[in-house]
Every structure is written in C-alpha cells, then in structure tokens.
Design a protein around this motif. Structure first.
Motif, short mmCIF file in Angstrom:
data_model
loop_
_atom_site.label_atom_id
_atom_site.label_comp_id
_atom_site.label_asym_id
_atom_site.label_seq_id
_atom_site.Cartn_x
_atom_site.Cartn_y
_atom_site.Cartn_z
N UNK A 94 -27.81 -21.11 7.43
CA UNK A 94 -28.52 -20.16 8.02
C UNK A 94 -27.34 -18.89 8.05
N UNK A 95 -26.08 -19.39 8.08
CA UNK A 95 -24.96 -18.42 8.12
C UNK A 95 -23.69 -18.62 7.35
N UNK A 96 -23.32 -17.56 6.74
CA UNK A 96 -21.71 -18.18 6.21
C UNK A 96 -20.61 -17.38 6.77
N UNK A 97 -19.40 -18.07 7.23
CA UNK A 97 -18.41 -17.64 7.53
C UNK A 97 -17.34 -17.61 6.53
N UNK A 98 -16.52 -16.52 6.17
CA UNK A 98 -15.49 -16.37 5.23
C UNK A 98 -14.20 -16.36 6.01
N UNK A 99 -13.50 -17.17 5.67
CA UNK A 99 -11.90 -17.62 6.55
C UNK A 99 -10.96 -17.96 5.54
N UNK A 100 -10.99 -17.20 4.26
CA UNK A 100 -10.10 -17.51 3.16
C UNK A 100 -8.88 -16.85 3.10
N UNK A 101 -8.42 -16.24 4.18
CA UNK A 101 -6.79 -15.82 4.54
C UNK A 101 -6.59 -14.83 3.41
N UNK A 102 -5.07 -14.82 3.39
CA UNK A 102 -4.68 -13.89 2.53
C UNK A 102 -3.28 -14.55 1.97
N UNK A 103 -3.12 -14.88 0.94
CA UNK A 103 -1.98 -15.57 0.25
C UNK A 103 -1.53 -14.88 -1.19
N UNK A 104 -1.61 -13.81 -1.22
CA UNK A 104 -1.29 -12.87 -2.54
C UNK A 104 -0.21 -12.04 -1.68
N UNK A 105 0.72 -11.44 -2.59
CA UNK A 105 1.79 -10.42 -2.20
C UNK A 105 1.16 -9.24 -2.25
N UNK A 106 1.72 -8.22 -1.42
CA UNK A 106 1.23 -6.89 -1.58
C UNK A 106 2.47 -6.27 -2.43
N UNK A 107 2.20 -4.98 -3.14
CA UNK A 107 2.96 -4.66 -4.00
C UNK A 107 4.13 -3.50 -3.26
N UNK A 108 5.23 -3.46 -3.70
CA UNK A 108 5.98 -2.46 -3.14
C UNK A 108 6.06 -1.03 -3.79
N UNK A 109 5.57 -1.27 -4.89
CA UNK A 109 5.15 0.15 -5.53
C UNK A 109 6.51 1.16 -5.77
N UNK A 110 7.73 0.42 -6.41
CA UNK A 110 8.95 0.83 -6.68
C UNK A 110 9.24 0.78 -7.83
N UNK A 111 9.73 1.32 -8.53
CA UNK A 111 10.43 1.06 -10.21
C UNK A 111 11.15 -0.21 -10.26
N UNK A 112 10.92 -1.03 -11.22
CA UNK A 112 11.72 -2.30 -11.39
C UNK A 112 10.85 -3.49 -10.91
N UNK A 113 9.68 -3.28 -10.15
CA UNK A 113 9.24 -4.56 -9.55
C UNK A 113 8.74 -5.50 -10.48
N UNK A 114 8.44 -5.02 -11.95
CA UNK A 114 7.89 -6.21 -12.76
C UNK A 114 9.03 -6.66 -13.26
N UNK A 115 10.47 -6.47 -13.06
CA UNK A 115 11.38 -7.14 -13.96
C UNK A 115 11.51 -8.68 -13.67
N UNK A 116 12.00 -9.50 -14.85
CA UNK A 116 12.25 -10.87 -14.48
C UNK A 116 13.19 -11.28 -13.18
N UNK A 117 12.88 -12.11 -12.42
CA UNK A 117 13.61 -12.37 -11.02
C UNK A 117 13.25 -11.27 -9.97
N UNK A 118 12.33 -10.80 -10.18
CA UNK A 118 11.78 -10.09 -9.08
C UNK A 118 10.29 -10.77 -8.42
N UNK A 119 10.40 -11.40 -7.37
CA UNK A 119 9.26 -12.42 -7.06
C UNK A 119 8.67 -11.74 -5.82
N UNK A 120 7.44 -12.22 -5.85
CA UNK A 120 6.56 -12.12 -4.54
C UNK A 120 7.11 -13.29 -3.54
N UNK A 121 7.09 -12.93 -2.43
CA UNK A 121 7.48 -14.12 -1.44
C UNK A 121 6.48 -15.16 -1.28
#
Length: 451
Positions: A94-121
């Motif tokens: 009859x109803x559906x509740x979504x509780x899928x959370x948040x498990x991906x990283x937000x971006x800093x939006x600064x230069x170099x964010x895509x370099x190797x060894x730049x990780x999301x927590x």
C-alpha cells in the motif's frame, strides 16, 4: 472493510528499521517488508562505522530485537530500482518508504581533486569496513604524510584508522586483507584541516576524546587556529557539548609534544583547502588559504597560503544520497524531494503512497539516534494518509516471494542473517577476536542460505 496496512521499506539501516518499529507499534495490524540491496541488514552500522567503535556497533542489539517482530520481514539481496522497479512494488504494498541513506562522497570542487591518491572518505570507510560492492584493495605504503579534509565524525574515524597501528585493530572485526594493508602503512603524520574555527567543529566530545586514546598516537592541535569571535562565544554558551569539545581541543593545543616513536594527528583550524597539487598525475601536496573569523560564525580568506607536503588527501566533507530509478531527485540538496517525508513529484505535488526517511529525506546530518524522530514524522504522515491510499492488489507475503523467485534473485532473510552472524562470531574464536567479517557477497549469501 479496509485491509491491514502492507508497507515496503527500502533500506535496512537504522532509519528503515526505526520506521518499521514505529509503524508496527502505532498500527498493531500493519506488516512490513524491509528490502536491502545487500544480503545483510543494519546498513551503515555494519558498513559505515569504524571497526574500532564497538559502542556504536552495539546499537545492532536493539535493532535485532526490532527485526525479530513477526510482522517485520527482511528481504536482502534485492536492489530496488534495478532488480525490482518501484512501480512493481506498488502492486504488492500500500505504501513504500525509502530509507536508502547516503554513502557517496560530496565533492570539494577544487583543482586536483581527481588526482591519484585523492580519495573520498566514503571509499576508504567502505574499504576498512569491507563493503562487498566496493573496492577492496588499498595501498598505504607510499603515504607518509596525509591530509584529511573535514572535522566531522567521519573525518575523525578516517584519521584514527590511518594513525592507529594495525595490531591495535586486531581487536575489531576487520578481515585479514584490511589488517595487511594497515600493517604495510608508511603513515607517520595525519593532518586534519577545518575551514572554520574550533567552535564550528562538528564532532562529538566522545568521538574527539577517542582520537587520543591510543598509546601509539599523539594528537597535536595547532594553537594558531584556536580563535573565537562573538558568534563562537555565543555558540559555546548555547551548547554544553560544544564547550566540552573546545575544552579538549584547548588542552591539546597547550600541552607539550610527547617523545616518540608514535604517529601524530595534527588538527588545523581556519585553513581552507584551495588546491590539491600533484606530479605525474598523483598527489604531492595540498594548498590551503588561511581564514579569519568574521564575527558571525563565518570566515573569509586572508590571502595567506600554505603548501603542505602530503602524499594523499582524504576528503571527508559530507556524504550524498544517490538517485533511485523512476523517482524524482533533488540534484541541489541531493535528497529525494519531500515534505515531512511525503515524496514530491517534479511539480511539487505529493506522490501518494511514497515516503522517505533518514538521510535520503533530510541529508546526511545528525547522529544515528536522530533518525528515530525523523522516522516518527514520516510514519505519522503515512498513517494520516492511510485511509485514502489505494490498497495493493497482491497483498500476501507469498505474492512478493513468488515474484522474487520468478526473477531468480538469491534472496536472503533474517534467519539467514543470524546464520551469517553466528558464522562470523565462530570464525573469531580461534584467533581471540569477537568476530571476523565475511567480505564476499557470494560467500555471505551462501552462508545465509544454509538450511
């Protein structure tokens, strides 16, 4: 006569389980099926909390009691939006509740964010918690000095795991491959950076103190960042918890360095990351701009820059939710658009029978316990709407079970979780550990499916 309410909850973390508990308590006739794309329940408690946090992991005991309710079923290994469409669910609930959370990283939006060894927590957390759908290799052997951007509880977790010795982590549920990576670590110094001042820090007193509990780690607070303006003082007056945080930080800023050998965690306030620098495509440094308080709790740049010699950057600036197929998504707030938990369509109108709770409803803020009040609001609205909801045509548990069987999905249930739980506990006994976590989705499913 209106039939008993049948509800599907998508997401078996604390938000989804609390919602099921409140619903079945408020409506003794209601029944709930909780779906999760993983073969196990408990969401971020199992895959988002640092393994050396047994106090938080103990919440599972209370969640387990909820899941034992005969009117609540767990249906694992089913990815709603992929294996099972939202419109399909509406034929069975009859109803559906979504509780899928948040498990991906937000971006800093600064230069170099895509370099190797730049990780999301979130990626590092998924590694040390052995999330079955995420990368399970990591290399700390080339990282001596590392930066952690963000001073929330996740940032503290990442810094602590990077700084603690591998053998200290053997008392936790980490599997052998995670221990091996930590044992091969070259990390000596972890630098944590906060754009604002200590009175704007987001961690809790308990989490902060735990940072300094290891005999192999010393926490060093840069005294030049311990600044306060009028709004900072007002905030300290409003919050006993924040006052405790600042008192701890002030004590650490004034104490003398302890002779080694040990690893160090340096906390720098009023330093805003503006660029991740690199050579040959990999991180070799971080540039920050010194900030000053503006009197209202905000900051502004001073034009004074510092280059930090680091070989890796871990971005802990917040999590984000992901869109679910066939549902609208707020790409600015990164949540399901809703009003008090009632989902909204692209025109801002309520979508009958569709709801949200937890971080996918309000964003990744607040502690685990806050999801209870969040779920209570959503359930109150669902129950108010219930008399006007269109009853699902296929209402029995056998109906949805038949659909899942027809799709050939290797579904797990709560009895299967108990079998997997017992297996992991038993695996820890010969090595003197409380638990050794199974990491393979296939293996988890096989153990859970045993008769």
């Amino acid at each position: 006569m209106t039939p008993p309410l049948r509800v599907a909850i998508v997401g078996a973390g604390p938000a989804g389980i609390y919602a099921a508990d409140i619903l079945t308590t408020k409506d003794p006739q209601a029944s709930v099926d909780i779906f999760d794309r993983l073969p196990t329940p408990y969401g971020l408690i199992r895959y988002g909390v640092a393994p050396d946090h047994p106090r938080i992991k103990a919440i599972i005991v209370a969640l387990h009691r909820v899941m034992e309710n005969e009117r609540i079923r767990f249906i694992g290994n089913v990815h709603v939006g992929v294996d099972l469409k939202v419109d399909e669910l509406r034929h069975y609930y009859d109803a559906v509740i979504f509780a899928t959370g948040a498990e991906r990283d937000r971006s800093l939006r600064i230069p170099g964010e895509d370099l190797q060894r730049s990780y999301g927590a979130a990626d590092f957390v998924a590694f040390y918690d052995s999330h079955p759908d995420r990368e399970q290799t990591w290399d700390l052997s080339q990282q001596r000095h590392v930066a952690v951007i963000g001073v929330g509880n996740v940032g503290l977790d990442v810094a602590r795991v990077l700084a603690r010795s591998a053998d200290e982590m053997l008392s936790t549920d980490i599997p052998p491959h995670v221990h091996a990576v930590l044992a091969d670590s070259s990390v000596t110094d972890v630098h944590m950076f906060a754009r604002r001042g200590p009175a704007q820090a987001k961690f809790t007193p308990v989490e902060l103190r735990e940072l300094d509990h290891s005999p192999n780690v010393q926490v060093v607070v840069a005294p030049e960042g311990m600044e306060f303006d009028a709004e900072s003082e007002a905030a300290l007056g409003r919050s006993k918890s924040l006052r405790m945080v600042v008192d701890v930080l002030s004590d650490w800023a004034m104490r003398d360095p302890r002779p080694g050998p040990h690893r160090r965690i340096h906390i720098h306030f009023l330093e805003n990351p503006v660029e991740i620098t690199g050579t040959d495509g990999a991180v070799t440094g971080l540039r920050t701009e010194r900030q000053e308080l503006t009197g209202d709790g905000n900051v502004r740049g001073t034009g004074e820059f510092t280059d930090w010699d680091v070989q890796a950057v871990y971005r802990a600036v917040g999590y984000r939710s992901e869109a679910i197929e066939d549902l609208p998504f707020d790409t600015f707030r990164l949540v399901l658009p809703n009003e008090g938990g009632r989902l909204l369509d692209l025109d801002g109108e309520h979508m009958p029978g569709l709801y949200a709770t937890g971080w996918v409803k309000r964003g990744p803020v607040g502690l685990i316990g806050h999801t209870k009040s969040d779920a209570a609001e959503t359930i109150a609205h669902l129950l108010a709407d219930a008399p006007d909801l269109t009853p699902a045509p296929h209402r029995g548990p056998v109906d949805i079970d038949a659909l899942l069987a027809d799709k050939g999905l290797p579904v797990t249930d709560f009895a299967g979780w108990d079998r997997l739980d017992a297996h992991e506990l038993t695996a820890g006994e010969p090595v003197g550990r409380g638990r050794v976590k199974v990491t393979s989705r296939t293996e988890m499913t096989r153990i859970a499916a045993r008769a």
